[in-house]
Design a protein around this motif. Sequence first.
Motif, PDB file in Angstrom:
ATOM      1  N   ARG A 175       0.819  -1.217   0.000  1.00  0.00           N
ATOM      2  CA  ARG A 175       0.000   0.000   0.000  1.00  0.00           C
ATOM      3  C   ARG A 175       0.850   1.263   0.000  1.00  0.00           C
ATOM      4  O   ARG A 175       0.568   2.226   0.700  1.00  0.00           O
ATOM      5  CB  ARG A 175      -0.956  -0.021   1.190  1.00  0.00           C
ATOM      6  N   GLY A 176       1.908   1.234  -0.787  1.00  0.00           N
ATOM      7  CA  GLY A 176       2.757   2.404  -0.935  1.00  0.00           C
ATOM      8  C   GLY A 176       3.697   2.649   0.214  1.00  0.00           C
ATOM      9  O   GLY A 176       4.463   3.615   0.189  1.00  0.00           O
ATOM     10  N   MET A 177       3.665   1.793   1.225  1.00  0.00           N
ATOM     11  CA  MET A 177       4.553   1.961   2.368  1.00  0.00           C
ATOM     12  C   MET A 177       5.831   1.182   2.111  1.00  0.00           C
ATOM     13  O   MET A 177       5.803  -0.033   1.878  1.00  0.00           O
ATOM     14  CB  MET A 177       3.891   1.487   3.662  1.00  0.00           C
ATOM     15  N   ASP A 178       6.944   1.904   2.151  1.00  0.00           N
ATOM     16  CA  ASP A 178       8.262   1.332   1.909  1.00  0.00           C
ATOM     17  C   ASP A 178       8.495   0.098   2.778  1.00  0.00           C
ATOM     18  O   ASP A 178       7.846  -0.096   3.807  1.00  0.00           O
ATOM     19  CB  ASP A 178       9.297   2.417   2.208  1.00  0.00           C
ATOM     20  N   GLN A 179       9.451  -0.764   2.358  1.00  0.00           N
ATOM     21  CA  GLN A 179       9.697  -2.028   3.046  1.00  0.00           C
ATOM     22  C   GLN A 179       9.965  -1.875   4.538  1.00  0.00           C
ATOM     23  O   GLN A 179       9.703  -2.798   5.316  1.00  0.00           O
ATOM     24  CB  GLN A 179      10.862  -2.776   2.396  1.00  0.00           C
ATOM     25  N   THR A 770      -2.979   4.581  -4.859  1.00  0.00           N
ATOM     26  CA  THR A 770      -2.418   5.072  -3.598  1.00  0.00           C
ATOM     27  C   THR A 770      -1.950   6.507  -3.779  1.00  0.00           C
ATOM     28  O   THR A 770      -1.326   6.849  -4.787  1.00  0.00           O
ATOM     29  CB  THR A 770      -1.221   4.205  -3.153  1.00  0.00           C
ATOM     30  N   ASN A 771      -2.260   7.337  -2.788  1.00  0.00           N
ATOM     31  CA  ASN A 771      -1.827   8.723  -2.798  1.00  0.00           C
ATOM     32  C   ASN A 771      -1.215   9.032  -1.436  1.00  0.00           C
ATOM     33  O   ASN A 771      -1.875   8.897  -0.409  1.00  0.00           O
ATOM     34  CB  ASN A 771      -3.003   9.663  -3.074  1.00  0.00           C
ATOM     35  N   SER A 772       0.045   9.401  -1.429  1.00  0.00           N
ATOM     36  CA  SER A 772       0.702   9.771  -0.178  1.00  0.00           C
ATOM     37  C   SER A 772       1.374  11.119  -0.352  1.00  0.00           C
ATOM     38  O   SER A 772       1.684  11.537  -1.467  1.00  0.00           O
ATOM     39  CB  SER A 772       1.743   8.721   0.231  1.00  0.00           C
ATOM     40  N   SER A 773       1.610  11.797   0.757  1.00  0.00           N
ATOM     41  CA  SER A 773       2.296  13.083   0.668  1.00  0.00           C
ATOM     42  C   SER A 773       3.072  13.328   1.949  1.00  0.00           C
ATOM     43  O   SER A 773       2.652  12.955   3.042  1.00  0.00           O
ATOM     44  CB  SER A 773       1.293  14.220   0.439  1.00  0.00           C
ATOM     45  N   LEU A 795       5.626   9.606  -0.701  1.00  0.00           N
ATOM     46  CA  LEU A 795       6.595   8.841   0.064  1.00  0.00           C
ATOM     47  C   LEU A 795       7.485   8.046  -0.884  1.00  0.00           C
ATOM     48  O   LEU A 795       7.029   7.582  -1.947  1.00  0.00           O
ATOM     49  CB  LEU A 795       5.886   7.867   1.012  1.00  0.00           C
ATOM     50  N   GLN A 796       8.730   7.903  -0.513  1.00  0.00           N
ATOM     51  CA  GLN A 796       9.659   7.144  -1.350  1.00  0.00           C
ATOM     52  C   GLN A 796       9.159   5.704  -1.519  1.00  0.00           C
ATOM     53  O   GLN A 796       8.789   5.047  -0.561  1.00  0.00           O
ATOM     54  CB  GLN A 796      11.044   7.139  -0.709  1.00  0.00           C
ATOM     55  N   GLY A 797       9.132   5.217  -2.760  1.00  0.00           N
ATOM     56  CA  GLY A 797       8.704   3.857  -3.054  1.00  0.00           C
ATOM     57  C   GLY A 797       7.229   3.705  -3.361  1.00  0.00           C
ATOM     58  O   GLY A 797       6.794   2.632  -3.783  1.00  0.00           O
ATOM     59  N   GLN A 798       6.434   4.757  -3.162  1.00  0.00           N
ATOM     60  CA  GLN A 798       4.987   4.668  -3.366  1.00  0.00           C
ATOM     61  C   GLN A 798       4.610   4.917  -4.820  1.00  0.00           C
ATOM     62  O   GLN A 798       4.968   5.939  -5.404  1.00  0.00           O
ATOM     63  CB  GLN A 798       4.259   5.658  -2.463  1.00  0.00           C
ATOM     64  N   SER A 799       3.889   3.971  -5.415  1.00  0.00           N
ATOM     65  CA  SER A 799       3.352   4.116  -6.777  1.00  0.00           C
ATOM     66  C   SER A 799       1.881   4.475  -6.693  1.00  0.00           C
ATOM     67  O   SER A 799       1.130   3.864  -5.919  1.00  0.00           O
ATOM     68  CB  SER A 799       3.508   2.814  -7.567  1.00  0.00           C
ATOM     69  N   ALA A 800       1.463   5.421  -7.492  1.00  0.00           N
ATOM     70  CA  ALA A 800       0.049   5.793  -7.503  1.00  0.00           C
ATOM     71  C   ALA A 800      -0.810   4.666  -8.048  1.00  0.00           C
ATOM     72  O   ALA A 800      -1.933   4.454  -7.589  1.00  0.00           O
ATOM     73  CB  ALA A 800      -0.156   7.066  -8.318  1.00  0.00           C
ATOM     74  N   HIS A 801      -0.281   3.912  -9.020  1.00  0.00           N
ATOM     75  CA  HIS A 801      -1.079   2.881  -9.683  1.00  0.00           C
ATOM     76  C   HIS A 801      -0.339   1.541  -9.687  1.00  0.00           C
ATOM     77  O   HIS A 801       0.815   1.466 -10.125  1.00  0.00           O
ATOM     78  CB  HIS A 801      -1.391   3.294 -11.123  1.00  0.00           C
TER      79      HIS A 801
END
Length: 917
Positions: A175-179, A770-773, A795-801
């Motif tokens: 969910r866009g959250m880095d490892q 996913t949308n992060s800021s 956020l680093q590693g987060q893809s919108a799609h």
Amino acid sequence: MRKIVLLIAVFNFCFLALNAQSVIIVKGSLSDAISHETLLGATVGIAGGKSMQTGLDGTFTFKLAQKGSYTFHCTYIGYRVLDTTIHISESTHISLKMNGSAAELNTVSITSRRSNETEASAKLDEKNAPQVMNIISAKAIQLSPDIIIANVLQRVSGVSVERSSNGDGRYAIIRGMDQRYNYTLINGIKIPSPDNKNRYVPLDLFPADLVERVEVTKALTPDMEGDAVGGVINMVMKNAPDQLYINASVSTGYSQNLFDRPFKSFPVSAIHMQSPYQANGPSYLAVPADFTRDNLNYTNKSFTPNTMANVSVGNRFFDKKLGVMIGASYQNTYKSYSSIFNPGDQYFDETGAEGTLRIKHAELRDYSTHTTRLGLNGKIDYRINKANRIEADGFYAVLDEAQTRLTTDTLQPAPRVGVGTGQVWWYARSRYQHQTIASATLKGDHAILPGLKFNWTGVYSKANSNVPDLAEYEIDGGYYADGTNPQPYQHPLKTTDYHRIWQSNSDRDVSGYGNLAYNNEIARIPFTLSFGGMYRDKHRNNLYEDYELRTVPNGDGSFQTWTDIYHFNWSVFNPAGSPVNANNYRSGETISAQYGMLKFRVSNLETVVGARVENTDQTYDTDLPVTSAAKSGKISYSDMLPSIHFKYMLNDKTNLRLSYFASVNRPSYFEIVPTLVKGDDYDESGNPNLKHATADNIDLRYELFPNSNEQVLLGAFYKRIQNPIEYGFVGDKFDQYQPNNYGDATNYGFEAVFEKYISRFGVRLNYTYTNSSITTTKIHTVNAVREAINETRPLQGQSAHIANAALLYKDNVHGLDLQLAWQYTGERIALVSPYYNFDVWQKGLSLFDFSGEKRFAKKYAVFIKVQNLLNAADKFYIKKPLSNPYPVPYETAGAAETLTQRSLYGQTYQIGFRYIF
């Protein structure tokens, strides 16, 4: 003549119409009489007629010539034979129900247990779970194109992977959250990491063949450890079956790129596994002869087939009381690829304008990677009596990777004025890494009193990583301008100084868990009240030794010229090595936790509510001098983590979920140690002032399970993270990459999953937005005047799609399975720049894979897997144009963005044979 033709046509039409009217079509479905799960691959026949197997949707179709009474005969493993007679007078649909097989002998009930490896089992457990989760079954993994767990996970909704240097998945981003915001379990128990800096586990260590299922939990309950903001990955190893089970396969294959180029190898056996300091003691002074040259001698290997094998065997003994399952998997693979690497590493101050981007080094890198992967798994359980059971689990994973990297580097700024006029270097690097994870677990389940149960777990686990004698030589061999000759000229190949580095680390866990659960009901409301706790003692050692080897000038003072690795001389600049530095450290951590949880159900509403308290103590001690202020340190903190989960069952196939949970993210061991690690492209440093992050998480999901292997999921999520830990550049020259807390961040999005089967065909689809800021401070330069301004970015590693699609074909009659899979990961930030709008982005990546399996004689199968069918290019870029005065290799003149890296990993083919009993 026309009348005759018309008459014949009318006659034929009438004949076909009459014939069609005489055919009676019977469509039917077969399902479990109690759970109503559709039964896939069951045999349905008509007495005295033909038989067939149910399709992917549990349906069957017969064409009958006439009306009458027909006896339908149904058989399926684990179910009683069904014979039922139905009068058929017209085309119709019938529903048949089968009962599970069970026998009662005296007072002992023996019931067949459903297989946990099937898709139907995975979907049923998803539906019944108290929290939001996704499950991938062993059967789905077996039929997929994937051979390691990391690549399996990219098929799950909301999950993407960060890839290793050879193109395979390594870390999961949920969910866009880095490892860093996720953790990994084996059989429900957290495992340590062999990573030399971080907590997260590299998932390319694990062969996919050993697991019974992979569970991805996206909402934490109080009985789960609380340090996951994105989610939790649980690899459940195969359990002991109720009867003899054998699953074995052997396969071979090849990497497409190796058809076109030789594999560059070096002798791993030549590497000195210990540094001179380790081998001879702290008082020893290294000499040139202590450093081998053989590991920098590369030879071409022309034939490099991949080989893979796995076997799992299990059974129950002594009146089914003792269960045993053992498994082993071995993978030996070769890969080769080329990469363009043009780091946008020069920020150039402009007069009267904003700072611009220039490329200083344009590199072409050729990689050859030999990977050996071994996994071993064992489980033994003993049913002492109806109230008591114990289990012992063991797991061991090994990943050996030997990689050569040959680089051509061309200097791009002046005095270069065009092709062939820049300074050129050649580099060669040999890197060997040995990683292991071992875990031993002892568990007990006990029914103390009616309704009261207690379970306990004791764990010892350890992870190791060793990178001995990381070696690279450098040759300065191209055009060059010195102080006496301002124009570029070509000089002889020149040897340069270089380093030899030994790195190793170990991470040891000793953990204990205990849980007490009481089941009862009040006013006809069933409930389970649980209490429990855990304690973990962790210890990590880190070793780093760096020797600098400097070239010796010739007798006349001139530089040495290069011929080969065996014909130049060096001296050891620091013969004592580098023992007194912060890279040599010991880190400890103790975590204690207690929780309380209540689960109850009122009508169709199931609720799980509770809280967890976690106490964390981290310490570190380095080999810095005792006078150093940062030689050692300690941090402690406690967190209260409440959670509540609602599941409203609209009917037996539909759920509506709403969840809230609080969670944390702890700094890793390296991150709080004030150390500096030299890297290829930048140096990394720790931050002793780093705080842990906390998060509030909300989930909403609608679930529909039309049939046992079908689903429709629609969900939304929201996360608010306080003090998120992100990496950025610091220092006077902004040349150190360091973890820091950057205020608050938000992350929200939605997921959709659709899986449907019609007869022999099926489709799987999932999509996640996913949308992060997060807002951080960046450097902005105008007219050579620098200022700090805020920049809001994902956020680093987060893809919108993120999207997945698979087209499936399953013919149970002929034992054929085919799958064409597509995986898409949208663009995302791969590296955060210190400069405003200069972050490095990874381009959106589309991957197509294919797999197929043909079974015959019930127990045998042949299979094929093809990965990266279209040889997709993995690209990285900066959303800024170049300002180099002269053309740069591989860059498009006038483009609005700058390519920084492009890799083509090529296709990988695998064909094999499988035996299942």
